[in-house]
Design a protein around this motif. Structure first.
Motif, PDB file in Angstrom:
ATOM      1  N   TYR A 145       0.820  -1.222   0.000  1.00 36.54           N
ATOM      2  CA  TYR A 145       0.000   0.000   0.000  1.00 36.54           C
ATOM      3  C   TYR A 145       0.848   1.264   0.000  1.00 36.54           C
ATOM      4  CZ  TYR A 145      -4.195  -2.780   1.047  1.00 36.54           C
ATOM      5  OH  TYR A 145      -5.237  -3.664   0.983  1.00 36.54           O
ATOM      6  N   ALA A 146       2.149   1.126  -0.276  1.00 33.52           N
ATOM      7  CA  ALA A 146       3.050   2.288  -0.238  1.00 33.52           C
ATOM      8  C   ALA A 146       2.537   3.373  -1.184  1.00 33.52           C
ATOM      9  CB  ALA A 146       4.453   1.861  -0.621  1.00 33.52           C
ATOM     10  N   GLY A 147       2.556   4.595  -0.714  1.00 31.30           N
ATOM     11  CA  GLY A 147       2.150   5.712  -1.565  1.00 31.30           C
ATOM     12  C   GLY A 147       0.682   6.060  -1.487  1.00 31.30           C
ATOM     13  N   LYS A 148      -0.110   5.205  -0.878  1.00 35.06           N
ATOM     14  CA  LYS A 148      -1.550   5.511  -0.769  1.00 35.06           C
ATOM     15  C   LYS A 148      -1.756   6.561   0.326  1.00 35.06           C
ATOM     16  CE  LYS A 148      -4.057   1.737  -2.674  1.00 35.06           C
ATOM     17  NZ  LYS A 148      -5.442   1.303  -2.736  1.00 35.06           N
ATOM     18  N   PRO A 149      -2.754   7.436   0.159  1.00 42.84           N
ATOM     19  CA  PRO A 149      -3.034   8.412   1.229  1.00 42.84           C
ATOM     20  C   PRO A 149      -3.361   7.678   2.531  1.00 42.84           C
ATOM     21  CG  PRO A 149      -4.295   8.914  -0.750  1.00 42.84           C
ATOM     22  CD  PRO A 149      -3.675   7.560  -0.965  1.00 42.84           C
TER      23      PRO A 149
END
Lengths: 474, 385
Positions: free
Chosen positions: B84-88
């Motif tokens: 989920y890296a980069g997700k808000p």
């Protein structure tokens, strides 16, 4: 199983949340007590203005008659106690079983409650200093050529009650006679007396809506103190501290009552040992009017020894023994902790438990799940020893040596002071002392009350204030 | 007989789904590609291989118990799965009543949880499109955003108040009871202002204590006072109850719910159930558990069921977390969260309660009589708002 309901506007209320009361000897459950939520109490308090109007509509002479009748009913009739009937003897047995207070004490203390109810006119006259009661009916009037007008300070009176001694119930009992509704939170182990007084009031015809019996938790107690216009709060200093500056709450914390012997009488100290011993040990030493310190200008060690010789004879006896002089503790862990605390403080040099030495046995006594603390008289070499100004729920007192000239500066708050002196200057200083709440001049035990005078606050001035009043024709 | 068998099958199916969820979530959090930095690091300490050795819910015992200290302090990024890296990302905190607050990162979980919960709300009392009042804590808490999302998901708008429970905890610890009461009045005053604003609010989230405080304020005529101050006409019948103020459904939680309080609310605040109230049990770590509908016939008993398979509740022996207590017996609540955003195996909650039987709607274990765990109860300030 006996169930004691809450009484909301005088009507029984069975809660889903009940506490259990156990017999202090057997540990068996004696009764269940319905607990109400703080928010329920708040809701009921909001209806107290109407209840007060009901009380106000009853003329004082009729109200006094009802309260006197309630005194008779309290002491003689069989009354509802939840889902069972309770005679006076049942009440005494129940009270003793859950508090650990011997039946002989319970009877004596119930007698105080009965006396106050049966003699309510004397009590009210003492509280009001002889006010013509019809003035409370009309709200104003004339007495000795002066116009008088009194207005209630509140719509209801709350009381957060203790479990240690049923005699304290004589303090709130006159409230309905002063036309103010009651919101009572009983002590955890002592629902018996307030419940029975309310049942007696109901039978005597006091309006039900003015009588609320609200077993609850700490949060509920806070709601009573917040919601009622005036209240009284019993508890230790931790409990009472947040309310010490709240004029609406009359605090009944530790008494730190004392006997002071003047320099003029100290050479006759042997004459006063009986009075001092009674002041320390009456009612098992459980009351705030019991002496917790004896201040003397000299002979401290000898006095401590003489009191100890007398009190060392007191033995732990069963709750139903007519010769019982000590109350057992409902929770047997408590006396062990208290005794441990005293032993710990005795490690500070300058104090010794003289009674334990005279008796030759420890103060902590346990038989089965029943536990007592035998009397302890601690001689303190200086007034600032940590045991010099302590109060415990058993016959405990320090004997402190201090020059007479310094006594009143050092004694601190004192609910009852018996000052054994005929020195006019010392007596004058005592009369001027703001530390002393109730003063006995001369050899009078601190536990002896005069019922025609207010003691531990004045319920009337708590519940009413005087106001200026003028009236003219048109 | 047929009914019993049907429940047995439902229970079996639920357990199968739970085991599948365990496998999926453990694979996700411990895989080098998608895994969570915290768990990948932790795995180095284990004498087992989470990717190979964990197949069922019972296998989670290999992880021991989850220590909440791991959630105190940063960096919180170690809890974000690589997948989920980069997700808000949001960070939510627990109440902060026990020192440094615990933190949890969230991407979409709170929305999923509350959308699932939304399906359990009866439309009669929580009408679609109606507006909500969030009478509960604000600040860095999941609850505030979750209720707002719930309102939006149901087509309404959520009105909120400002409420900092940590300040209340401080006031209570300072024994400033008067100030704490003033703060509560301040919270209620904000709610009354919103209710007087003509926003057609029908649904509300609140806590037991604030519900009681709102009821007290309404009964004493404070909403009517607001109307008078605003020059508005007081409707016929007045505004002296929660029902009269227009509220039809209350979603309540946040602190301990006793049967006696629930009964008081039902009988004395909510016009004998004319206003519907559904208690919930939840927190930042788990999400929220729904209750069986409350009713007088059931003694106002409140039984909670976790949103399985995304979370599971066990009621265990406090001295042996591997041992479930018998049905009806008291134990400590052991919580497991199983989402791809957050993996919390076997976290001993600060609560205790009685183990409840599965039933058709929730064919897995529940818990009733939830209250602070008796060994902690004396030393922790809980439920201040």
């Amino acid at each position: 199983m006996l169930h004691i309901p809450a009484l909301r506007l005088g009507k029984p209320y069975t809660s889903l949340n009940k506490t259990q009361l156990v017999h202090h000897v057997t540990g068996e459950t004696v009764a269940e007590v319905s607990q109400v939520n703080g928010s329920q109490i708040v809701r009921d308090i909001s209806k107290m203005e109407e209840a007060r109007n009901e009380l106000q509509a009853i003329p004082m002479d009729k109200l006094m008659h009802m309260v006197k009748e309630a005194g008779r009913i309290f002491a003689t009739d069989t009354l509802p106690c939840g889902d069972q009937a309770q005679s006076f003897d049942d009440y005494i047995r129940n009270l003793s079983s859950t508090t650990g207070s011997p039946m002989v004490f319970c009877k004596r203390n119930a007698g105080k409650v009965e006396y106050v109810l049966r003699n309510i006119d004397t009590i009210i006259a003492g509280l009001t200093r002889g006010l013509d009661m019809s003035i409370l009916d009309k709200g104003h009037g004339s007495q000795d050529g002066r116009t008088l007008c009194f207005v209630p300070t509140c719509s209801s009176f709350g009381a957060i009650l203790p479990s240690n001694s049923p005699g304290v119930h004589s303090l709130w009992a006159p409230t309905p006679a002063l036309k103010i509704p009651l919101i009572l939170k009983p002590g955890r182990e002592e629902p018996w007396t307030p419940f029975r007084v309310i049942q007696a009031y109901l039978k005597a015809g006091i309006p039900a809506a003015a009588l609320n019996f609200c077993p609850t938790d700490h949060a509920g107690a806070s709601e009573i103190l917040r919601g009622t216009g005036r209240s009284m709060l019993f508890g230790d200093s931790t409990t009472t501290e947040p309310y010490k500056n709240d004029h609406r709450v009359e605090i009944h914390g530790p008494g730190y009552s004392k006997v002071l012997i003047g320099e003029d009488k100290i050479s006759h100290w042997k004459d006063y040992i009986d009075i001092i011993a009674e002041s320390i040990a009456a009612n098992g030493g459980r009351s705030c009017i019991n002496v917790s310190a004896v201040w003397v200008p000299s002979h401290g060690k000898e006095i401590a020894h003489a009191i100890s010789e007398k009190l060392a004879k007191i033995k732990a006896r069963s709750y139903d023994d007519p010769n019982a002089e000590l109350a057992a503790f409902a929770n047997p862990d408590v006396p062990e902790r208290i005794s441990g605390m005293i032993d710990n403080l005795l490690k500070t040099p300058g104090a010794s438990d003289i009674t334990e030495k005279v008796r030759g046995t420890p103060r902590f006594v346990k038989e089965g799940r029943c536990a007592w603390l035998l009397p302890a008289i601690v001689h303190c070499e200086t007034y600032d020893h940590p045991l010099a100004n302590k109060e415990f729920l058993f016959p405990y007192a320090s004997v402190v040596e201090c020059p007479q000239s310094d006594m009143l500066k050092l004694i601190g708050p004192t609910l009852v002071a018996t000052a054994i002196t005929e020195d006019k200057d010392f007596a004058h200083a005592l009369l001027n002392s703001t530390n002393v709440d109730r003063l006995n001049l001369g050899p009078i035990p601190t536990n002896r009350l005069t019922w025609d005078q207010p003691h531990e606050g004045n319920l009337f001035t708590h519940l009413y204030k005087q106001r200026a009043y003028q009236q003219s024709g048109f | 007989m047929a009914e019993t068998k049907s429940l047995e099958i439902l229970v079996k199916d639920a357990k199968t789904k739970l085991d599948a969820q365990v496998r999926e979530v453990v694979q996700w959090h411990f895989s080098p590609d998608t895994g969570t930095p915290f768990w990948l690091e932790k795995a180095k300490e284990y004498k087992f291989n989470p990717l190979k050795d964990v197949h069922t819910f019972e296998d989670l015992r290999l992880f021991g118990t989850f220590e909440d200290e791991w959630l105190r302090g940063g960096p919180v990024q170690r809890w974000i799965p690589k997948g989920y890296a980069g997700k808000p990302t949001y960070v939510f905190e627990t109440g902060g009543t026990t020192g440094l607050p615990k933190t949890r990162v969230v991407i979409d979980d709170f929305r999923i949880d509350y959308e699932m919960m939304s399906d359990t709300l009866p439309d009669k009392y929580f009408p679609k499109g109606s507006n909500w009042l969030m009478l509960g804590p604000s600040g860095p808490r999941r609850l505030r955003l979750a209720i707002e999302h719930l309102a939006q998901h149901r087509g309404g708008i959520c009105f909120c108040i400002d409420l900092d429970p940590r300040w209340v905890v401080k006031l209570i610890k300072m024994r400033e009871i008067g100030m704490a009461n003033l703060y509560k009045e301040h919270a209620i005053d904000q709610a009354l202002t919103i209710l007087a604003g003509g926003h057609d609010i029908k649904c509300m989230f609140t806590t037991p204590k604030l519900l009681a405080a709102l009821d007290e304020a309404l009964r004493s005529g404070k909403l009517e006072d607001k109307f008078r101050q605003l020059g508005k006409k007081i409707p016929a019948g007045g505004l002296k109850s929660i029902k009269a103020a227009g509220i039809t459904g209350i979603f309540s939680g946040g602190t301990e719910f006793t049967p006696q309080f629930t009964r008081e609310a039902y009988e004395e605040m909510l016009d004998n159930g004319d206003v519907y109230m559904t208690p919930t049990y939840g927190n930042t770590l788990m999400g929220l558990a729904c209750s069986k509908p409350i009713c007088p016939e059931d003694g106002f008993k409140i039984s909670y069921y976790a949103p399985q398979p995304r979370a599971a509740i066990e009621v265990v022996d406090p001295k042996n977390y591997d041992k479930l207590v018998e049905y009806g017996q008291t134990g400590r609540v052991l919580l497991t969260t199983l989402t791809k955003e957050f993996f919390v195996p076997r976290f001993p909650e600060r609560d205790e309660g009685e183990r409840e039987l599965p039933f058709e709607k929730y064919p897995w274990d529940g818990v009733s009589g939830v209250r602070p765990f008796s060994e902690f109860a004396a030393s922790t300030v809980v439920g201040v708002y």
